[in-house]
Every structure is written in C-alpha cells, then in structure tokens.
Write a protein that holds these residues in place. Structure first.
Motif, PDB file in Angstrom:
ATOM      1  N   HIS A 126      48.087  42.962  45.209  1.00  0.00           N
ATOM      2  CA  HIS A 126      48.412  44.388  45.244  1.00  0.00           C
ATOM      3  C   HIS A 126      49.035  44.684  46.607  1.00  0.00           C
ATOM      4  O   HIS A 126      48.849  43.922  47.551  1.00  0.00           O
ATOM      5  N   PRO A 179      39.376  52.264  39.682  1.00  0.00           N
ATOM      6  CA  PRO A 179      39.011  52.259  38.261  1.00  0.00           C
ATOM      7  C   PRO A 179      39.662  51.134  37.461  1.00  0.00           C
ATOM      8  O   PRO A 179      39.127  50.737  36.427  1.00  0.00           O
ATOM      9  N   GLY A 180      40.793  50.610  37.949  1.00  0.00           N
ATOM     10  CA  GLY A 180      41.492  49.562  37.200  1.00  0.00           C
ATOM     11  C   GLY A 180      41.145  48.167  37.673  1.00  0.00           C
ATOM     12  O   GLY A 180      41.790  47.206  37.271  1.00  0.00           O
ATOM     13  N   TYR A 181      40.165  48.033  38.565  1.00  0.00           N
ATOM     14  CA  TYR A 181      39.892  46.728  39.164  1.00  0.00           C
ATOM     15  C   TYR A 181      38.400  46.442  39.126  1.00  0.00           C
ATOM     16  O   TYR A 181      37.637  47.055  39.867  1.00  0.00           O
ATOM     17  N   ALA A 304      43.439  35.940  32.729  1.00  0.00           N
ATOM     18  CA  ALA A 304      44.819  35.610  32.353  1.00  0.00           C
ATOM     19  C   ALA A 304      45.068  34.104  32.363  1.00  0.00           C
ATOM     20  O   ALA A 304      46.065  33.634  31.829  1.00  0.00           O
TER      21      ALA A 304
ATOM     22  N   GLU B  39      46.632  54.434  36.734  1.00  0.00           N
ATOM     23  CA  GLU B  39      46.440  55.426  37.773  1.00  0.00           C
ATOM     24  C   GLU B  39      47.762  56.133  38.031  1.00  0.00           C
ATOM     25  O   GLU B  39      48.822  55.505  38.038  1.00  0.00           O
ATOM     26  N   ARG B  47      55.704  48.089  38.753  1.00  0.00           N
ATOM     27  CA  ARG B  47      54.850  46.896  38.632  1.00  0.00           C
ATOM     28  C   ARG B  47      54.712  46.486  37.172  1.00  0.00           C
ATOM     29  O   ARG B  47      54.737  45.295  36.838  1.00  0.00           O
ATOM     30  N   ARG B  71      44.214  62.218  37.070  1.00  0.00           N
ATOM     31  CA  ARG B  71      44.246  60.977  37.845  1.00  0.00           C
ATOM     32  C   ARG B  71      44.998  59.868  37.118  1.00  0.00           C
ATOM     33  O   ARG B  71      45.391  58.884  37.720  1.00  0.00           O
ATOM     34  N   ASP B  91      47.518  40.130  29.378  1.00  0.00           N
ATOM     35  CA  ASP B  91      46.493  39.654  30.309  1.00  0.00           C
ATOM     36  C   ASP B  91      46.902  39.906  31.757  1.00  0.00           C
ATOM     37  O   ASP B  91      46.080  40.247  32.601  1.00  0.00           O
ATOM     38  N   GLN B  92      48.179  39.705  32.027  1.00  0.00           N
ATOM     39  CA  GLN B  92      48.623  39.887  33.409  1.00  0.00           C
ATOM     40  C   GLN B  92      48.773  41.360  33.762  1.00  0.00           C
ATOM     41  O   GLN B  92      48.544  41.746  34.912  1.00  0.00           O
ATOM     42  N   ASP B  94      46.789  43.502  32.729  1.00  0.00           N
ATOM     43  CA  ASP B  94      45.411  43.883  32.973  1.00  0.00           C
ATOM     44  C   ASP B  94      44.999  43.561  34.408  1.00  0.00           C
ATOM     45  O   ASP B  94      44.086  44.166  34.955  1.00  0.00           O
ATOM     46  N   LYS B  95      45.662  42.585  35.023  1.00  0.00           N
ATOM     47  CA  LYS B  95      45.338  42.232  36.409  1.00  0.00           C
ATOM     48  C   LYS B  95      45.895  43.230  37.411  1.00  0.00           C
ATOM     49  O   LYS B  95      45.480  43.237  38.563  1.00  0.00           O
ATOM     50  N   LEU B  96      46.869  44.037  36.998  1.00  0.00           N
ATOM     51  CA  LEU B  96      47.421  45.011  37.944  1.00  0.00           C
ATOM     52  C   LEU B  96      46.319  45.998  38.328  1.00  0.00           C
ATOM     53  O   LEU B  96      45.632  46.543  37.462  1.00  0.00           O
ATOM     54  N   VAL B  97      46.192  46.206  39.623  1.00  0.00           N
ATOM     55  CA  VAL B  97      45.079  47.013  40.124  1.00  0.00           C
ATOM     56  C   VAL B  97      45.136  48.437  39.569  1.00  0.00           C
ATOM     57  O   VAL B  97      44.098  49.045  39.303  1.00  0.00           O
ATOM     58  N   ASN B  98      46.329  48.978  39.373  1.00  0.00           N
ATOM     59  CA  ASN B  98      46.453  50.367  38.927  1.00  0.00           C
ATOM     60  C   ASN B  98      46.338  50.529  37.411  1.00  0.00           C
ATOM     61  O   ASN B  98      46.365  51.650  36.911  1.00  0.00           O
ATOM     62  N   VAL B  99      46.261  49.434  36.692  1.00  0.00           N
ATOM     63  CA  VAL B  99      46.146  49.528  35.233  1.00  0.00           C
ATOM     64  C   VAL B  99      44.666  49.565  34.856  1.00  0.00           C
ATOM     65  O   VAL B  99      43.913  48.644  35.136  1.00  0.00           O
ATOM     66  N   VAL B 100      44.246  50.654  34.210  1.00  0.00           N
ATOM     67  CA  VAL B 100      42.834  50.860  33.925  1.00  0.00           C
ATOM     68  C   VAL B 100      42.458  50.308  32.556  1.00  0.00           C
ATOM     69  O   VAL B 100      41.381  49.762  32.364  1.00  0.00           O
TER      70      VAL B 100
END
Lengths: 583, 190
Positions: A126, A179-181, A304, B39, B47, B71, B91-92, B94-100
């Motif tokens: 990130h 919230p997404g992590y 993943a 988010e 991204r 939010r 899957d990837q 889902d790894k993004l920090v901003n994806v809830v």
C-alpha cells in the motif's frame, strides 16, 4: 504540543521503535532532515538511493523488523523503486518515505516531481500521499502495521515538502482502523484436520518449505512437525536456514538449480505440504509436470497464493507458525491407526538416502589442465564457498547478489539457522549484495557478515562500500571474479551454441583491490587455491573496516544441477560426472 | 464471439448484440460482474483498475458511487474473461487495503440496472413514432430539439439493449450508458 510536520514524522518513526534508517537527503526532504539531528534514530547516509532500499531490506531480513529508508522526491524516489519491487517479491517488511514537491506544485511537472504513489502502486502492499500534517501519526502507524502483518511487504509514504513545514500537533493515533485489511491468523481446524489426515497417511511426504516459514519465525514449529511425522524437508532459495541443513531429513534446495534429491523427492511425493511457499516457476519447472502424483496441502497467509499456480487439495490460510503448531498438535493428539508413525516412512527415507549417495552436489575440484587459458583459473568458485563456510563462525550471515555465485552460495553453504541467508530471490536484483550486507551488519553488529558477490553484481552497487567505510560497518565481500556475467554466459553456453554475446567483463578492469582501497576498505586478491583460506582468515581478522577479496575464479564453471527453463523437473541435468548414473 | 461495442465512424457506438446463432443476451453470460465495497479515498479506483490492466483485461463497464455509508463507495465492474484468471484477480483485489468487500455476481443471480441517455433523430415525420416507442419501453423524453429527441431510460441491461436496437433505424446521434450496477437477488420463501 505544537511541532512541524517533519518533527511529527520523525516522532512517529521513533514511536514505532525505529532505531536506524538508511537515506540520502534532497530538496524535498530538507525539512525532514533537520529534526534528524536531534533524533535518537541513527541515519546511515548512503551514496545512492537504491543502496538505501537494499540496506533496509538486508536489515529487515536479518532482524525481522521493518527496514526504513528515507529518500527525496523525483529521482530519489525512482531510485528506490527497484528495492521496493525486490521487497514486494520477497515479502520483506519495508517502510520507505519519499519527499514530494509541495501540494500546490503536485501535477505541474515541478522540479524533481514524480508520481511515486502511482509508479509504486504495483510494487507495494500500500502507499499513501500525505495531504495534511495532522494525518502523519495515523499514516505512519498504518504503514508499519501493514508492512509487518499478514504477508509482510513494502509500503511507501509520500511526503510533500509543505506538509513537512506545516504546523501541527502530535497525538497517539491509537489502534489502526483499516476496514479492508484483516490478515488471517488462526487456521481453520477442519483444514488442519484434513491436512493432518493426508500427512499421517502419506507414504512419500515432502514438506516444501518457503520463505514464509522464516517470516513467521516458525522454525521451531517446523522442527516439531518433522519430529512428529518424520517427513523430509526441502528448503527453497528463500527458506535456506529455516530448517538446518545438518538435519538428516533436510534435503536442501529444490528448483532449477536444486539438488537431485530435493527436486526428485518432490516429483515422486504422494503428499506435498507447502509451508509459506508459492510454487514459483523456478521451483516447479513445467507446472503441468510438477509433482504429478502429489496431493497438495498449501499453507499460506496470503489467500491469493492458494491455487494461483497449483490447486491444492487442502488449503490453510493462516499465519505459518500458527498453522504448523496446530498441525503438530492435531497429529500428536492422534492415537491408534490414525497416529503418525515415522517408522512407516523408512522405505521413502531409504530411497532418498540412495539418491543422495548417487547424486551429491559435486564440482570438478581438479584444476583445469593448463589453467592459463582465457578465463581459466585453478580456483573453483564452489571451493571458495566451502572454505568460507569452514573458516567462519556458525552464525555468520551470508548475503549474495544474483547469478551463478548466488546458486553456488545457496548450494554449498551449510545453513543451520534462520535469518542467516540474505538474497534477492523473486526479482533477481543484481547489485543487491553490497548494500544488503551493510543493512544486515547494521541490524546484527554482533555477527560476522560476508557477502558473496559476482563481479558483474559488484560493479552495480559497489559505491556503497564508501558508506560502509564512512559509517564503520565492517562487512566482508568475496567477489567470485570470473570476468563474465556468468549466469547469462551459462545459458549462452547451453542454449545458444556457445555464441557469447555481451557477457565478457574483465578480470582486472576495474582493479577491484585498488577500487576497494580507494573506498576505504582493505583489498585482497587470490589467484590460487592455496591462497583462498589465508585470505579468508585475514579478512576475518579485520573488524575496523570493510574487506573486499577479489577471488579470481574459473570462468568455465557451470551451475549444476539444472532444470532447463520450461522443462519438467524430471528432465534435470546433473553434473556431467553423474550423467551415467541416470541410466 | 461477436463484436460487442465497436467504434464505427466518428466515435459512434453500435449497440451490443448477441453472437450469431446464440439467443439474444447469451453473450452477456460470459460477462462477470464484480462489485466491490471500497473505502471512499483518493486513488482507490486506479488501484482496482490497475489489477485488470496488468493482465490486459478490458473493463467492459464501470460504475462508481457512494453508498449509504459515506465512508464507503461501491464499484461495479463488468469484465469479459475466463473464470480462472478472474478468480486470481478477485483474490488480489481482496488484498488491496482499501477494498473492504468483494462480491462476484453471476448475471442470473443478480438484479442489474443501467441508465441510458440517447439522442435520436426525430423529424416531423418520425417524431411521434419515436415518442410512442419510448412510451412502450417506459423511457422518458427529457429534451426536444428541432429534429431530434433525447430519451432517458433506466432498466435492465437487456432491455436497454432492446431499446437501442429499436431506436437504431431512426438514427442514433449520441448515446451514453452508465454501466451496470448490481445487487444480489433476494431469497424468497415459498
């Protein structure tokens, strides 16, 4: 308390327990460098920003703590992209702070402006552009949290100059709110039970151990798993040292330049338990032909990775140590017919032992006849590694660059502890060794740190030895100087009919001894096998400055075994002296 | 497969059609609808889009807007790819920090909607026919020019395809679709 954004940044880094950072100042980071004078954090001034990034990686790999680098905007930031990509590939926790032009100038092609958050989006876990100084404590806390949790990796914080000058206040940001992590921790008991079933009933199991085991500090748990199951272990390039090479069930490194037994054990396995490994193409060879008879258990903290290359029969998405401990507990609690019985594996272990006896790692130890020909030398690179291992403390940290020397180091060194091996695995970054060794020595000043480097690699980042001299970081560099870009030469030798294109360097241009001395190091040179050990011993005695040893090695050496690119692991090419054994 | 949106001439767009020999709308079943709760922060879209671009996957349509919670935003993406590589992308993502949260919706399990604005030639002769057809579909005329009408139509993507086809003979001058948004179908007790 009022302070500047720059002071808030440094205070936030101190609060995270940062003890050292690697960096090089510039226009956009002038405000950030001022409070460094008053900070408890040691700053190591590198000579090129790539060096800052790799040094931070070396520091992180040996300590397990995040490495920190601080560079300026524009070219300072782009110079750190390679280390970020390297750390992303090898899951190394890194926090890189880049300077940025003032907010009003962003997007105007200002002097030394570059969109570094855009550039690094694909090579960081990130990144953040800080747009207000009041966000600094929160962003830094998030940055360290993300870099170090789950699958570790690099993050980047882009810090505009005017935000650094902004007046602000500092307050503890408290727990991070993302919230997404939420990286997984505990394994699913059902998956563990299924994995235990497979492992207990296996007749030819192999534990395929990757760098995740090192990251999760799971070596003790792994040893317990081996104890309870009797299953043999292969350690990938990123996992060397995760399980001791001296253990009778350690088969060593698999993959393109893995040894015959490690490669073939995976091919013949009926159950393959991947622990923090990711079925990299350098391990699997041709994927369709990889471990064709194996049921696969895949343990990884990164969802993943599950099924990315090979669809597992059992997936365990969890912290590697937690998963291995749960697996050990599940197996140990079984009784009767369901219990693990290591003695059942005796035929498998006997088969492995037979392969090990027939196909040990070997090289032509004899001096080439007429050792005077172009590029010929009586000094074998593998011999240098063996002598180095024998003459250095057991807990020595070994660092390498990328190429033939890296493979020989991984093959011929005996690794008995985790975090004693630092190399560039996934990205294959030539020039990694010198700065990474510096970072490793900063992180573990109590340890002897040797880098094994190639002559091509050394020329890419050698300037950081100036850093090492100036900062009194006594690393030792063994250049396996074969006057070639050796791995490329090897491929041209094998696959391009010995048509050597642009791979010749020179044994003595540059003069590595003079170069080392001009950078404040001790320079030594070795021409013959008899000189190898004395030179190593002399280097070991020097502890007040860096040492560079120019080992003139035989340029004709090839790395064996080798699985040709795209071929099945069944088609492994062993050393010429063993090729009769295959029939 | 048949062409879907092909640029013809000066930036005009022909409507999506099913492949020859397939029932109308069958091509759409190859599409995957991925909806993401993200988010509401700068840089999130790039991204997300970057993970598709990296693989050379073309995003067929895209809709982004805030949700009931300020939010978060919801992104609806339609891509035309095989399932296996899409699974890897999901899957990837889902790894993004901003994806809830991520939901992959099969078209048969989703309520989908889209909005269309369309300017169609409508002179004195054809105008009443165009208006009548719009009324049949439940579309509304929102602008009237000398020889053209602009019509707004909110419906399922399939009906919008039909409507486009019906309008085409009159001469479509401009067309803008929002891209589909989707929510899962509700479960109903028998």
């Amino acid at each position: 308390m009022e302070l500047t954004g720059a002071q808030s940044l440094i205070k936030s880094l101190e609060q995270q327990g940062v003890e050292v950072m690697f960096g090089l100042p510039g226009g956009a980071t002038l405000p950030v460098y001022d409070p460094i004078i008053d900070s408890s954090i040691r700053h190591v001034l590198v000579r090129h920003e790539q060096g800052a990034g790799h040094a931070a990686e070396g520091y992180a790999q040996v300590t397990g703590r995040p490495g920190v680098a601080l560079v300026t905007s524009g070219p300072g930031a782009t110079n750190v992209v390679t280390p970020l990509a390297n750390a992303y590939m090898d899951s190394t926790p890194l926090v890189v702070v880049t300077g940025q032009v003032s907010r009003a100038a962003i997007g105007t092609d200002a002097f030394q402006e570059v969109d570094i958050t855009g550039i690094t989006a694909g090579v960081t876990k990130h990144n953040w552009l800080v747009t207000d100084a009041s966000d600094i404590p929160r962003v830094v806390a998030e940055a360290f949290h993300i870099a170090t949790t789950g699958r570790p990796g690099p993050v980047l914080v882009d810090f505009p100059k005017d935000v650094a000058n902004q007046r602000t206040t500092w307050s503890d940001p408290g727990p991070v709110d993302l919230p997404g992590y939420s990286p997984p921790v505990d394994p699913d008991p059902q998956a563990i039970a299924a994995a235990a079933d497979l492992l207990v009933r296996a007749e030819r199991p192999v534990l395929y151990v990757g760098g995740g085991v090192v990251k999760a500090s799971a070596s003790a748990a792994l040893a317990a798993l081996v104890e309870v199951t009797g299953a043999p272990v292969v350690t990938t390039l990123m996992a060397r040292g995760a399980f001791p090479d001296s253990h009778p069930l350690c088969l060593g490194m698999p993959g393109m330049h893995g040894n015959y037994t490690a490669v073939t054990a995976m091919q013949r396995a009926d159950v393959l338990v991947a622990l923090g490994s990711r079925f990299d193409d350098r391990v699997t060879g041709k994927v369709d032909a990889f471990a064709p008879g194996a049921k696969v258990v895949h343990v990884d903290v990164d969802r993943a990775e599950i099924g990315k290359v090979r669809r597992p029969d059992v997936a365990v998405v969890a912290d590697c140590r937690a998963a291995i401990e749960a697996l050990v507990a599940a197996i140990a609690s079984r009784s009767g017919d369901d219990a693990a019985d290591p003695s059942r594996l005796a035929p498998w272990v006997a088969q492995l032992d037979e392969w090990r006896a027939r196909f040990p790692l070997v090289y032509d130890a004899d001096a080439p006849s007429g050792a005077s020909g172009a590029g010929r030398s009586a000094v074998k690179p593998q011999f240098v590694i063996e002598q180095l291992r024998a003459a250095t403390p057991a807990d020595t940290i070994l660092v390498s660059g990328v190429g033939q020397h890296q493979m020989w180091a991984s093959q011929h060194w005996t690794f008995d502890q985790p975090r004693t091996w630092v190399n560039s695995g996934g990205l294959g970054t030539m020039g990694f060794a010198v700065p990474a060794a510096i970072g490793a020595k900063v992180g573990r000043p109590d340890r002897t740190v040797w880098a094994v480097d190639g002559d091509g690699c050394f020329q890419m980042t050698a300037q950081e030895l100036v850093t090492a001299s100036a900062e009194q970081i006594p690393v030792k560099i063994a250049i396996l100087n074969n006057a070639y870009l050796g791995m490329v030469r090897q491929w041209q030798h094998m696959f391009y009919e010995e048509r050597y294109s642009e791979v010749y360097l020179s044994p003595d241009l540059p003069d590595y001894v003079l170069w080392a001395e001009s950078m404040g190091c001790v320079g030594l040179r070795v021409h013959s096998p008899e000189e190898v050990l004395p030179a190593i011993e002399k280097a070991n005695e020097i502890d007040d400055r860096p040492v560079v040893v120019d080992f003139r090695t035989d340029s004709m050496e090839q790395v064996y075994p080798m699985v040709p690119s795209g071929a099945s692991n069944d088609d492994i090419v062993v050393h010429p002296s063993q090729q009769g054994e295959l029939r | 497969m048949s062409a879907r949106r092909e640029p013809v001439g000066t930036g005009r767009v022909v409507p999506m059609r099913a492949a020859a020999g397939e029932p109308h709308g069958a091509a759409r079943l190859r599409h995957h609808v991925v909806t993401l709760l993200v988010e509401n922060k700068a840089g999130v879209l790039v991204r997300v889009a970057g993970l598709f671009a990296r693989r050379g996957f073309n995003i067929f349509s895209l809709a982004v807007a805030p949700t009931h919670d300020p939010r978060f935003s919801r992104i609806s993406i339609v891509v035309d790819v095989e399932s296996a590589p899409l699974e890897q992308v999901v899957d990837q993502l889902d790894k993004l920090v901003n994806v809830v949260e991520i939901t992959e919706l099969h078209p048969l399990e989703a309520r989908e909607a889209e909005l269309l604005l369309l300017t169609v030639s409508a002179d004195a002769v054809s105008r009443s026919q165009v208006i009548q057809l719009a009324e049949v579909f439940g579309a509304r005329v929102v602008d009237v020019g000398t020889d053209a009408l602009t019509v707004r139509f909110a419906s399922s993507p399939e009906e919008i395809d039909d409507f486009e086809e019906v309008m085409r003979p009159y001469g479509i001058r401009e067309l803008q679709r929002t891209g589909r948004i989707a929510l899962p179908k509700l479960v109903r007790e028998d």
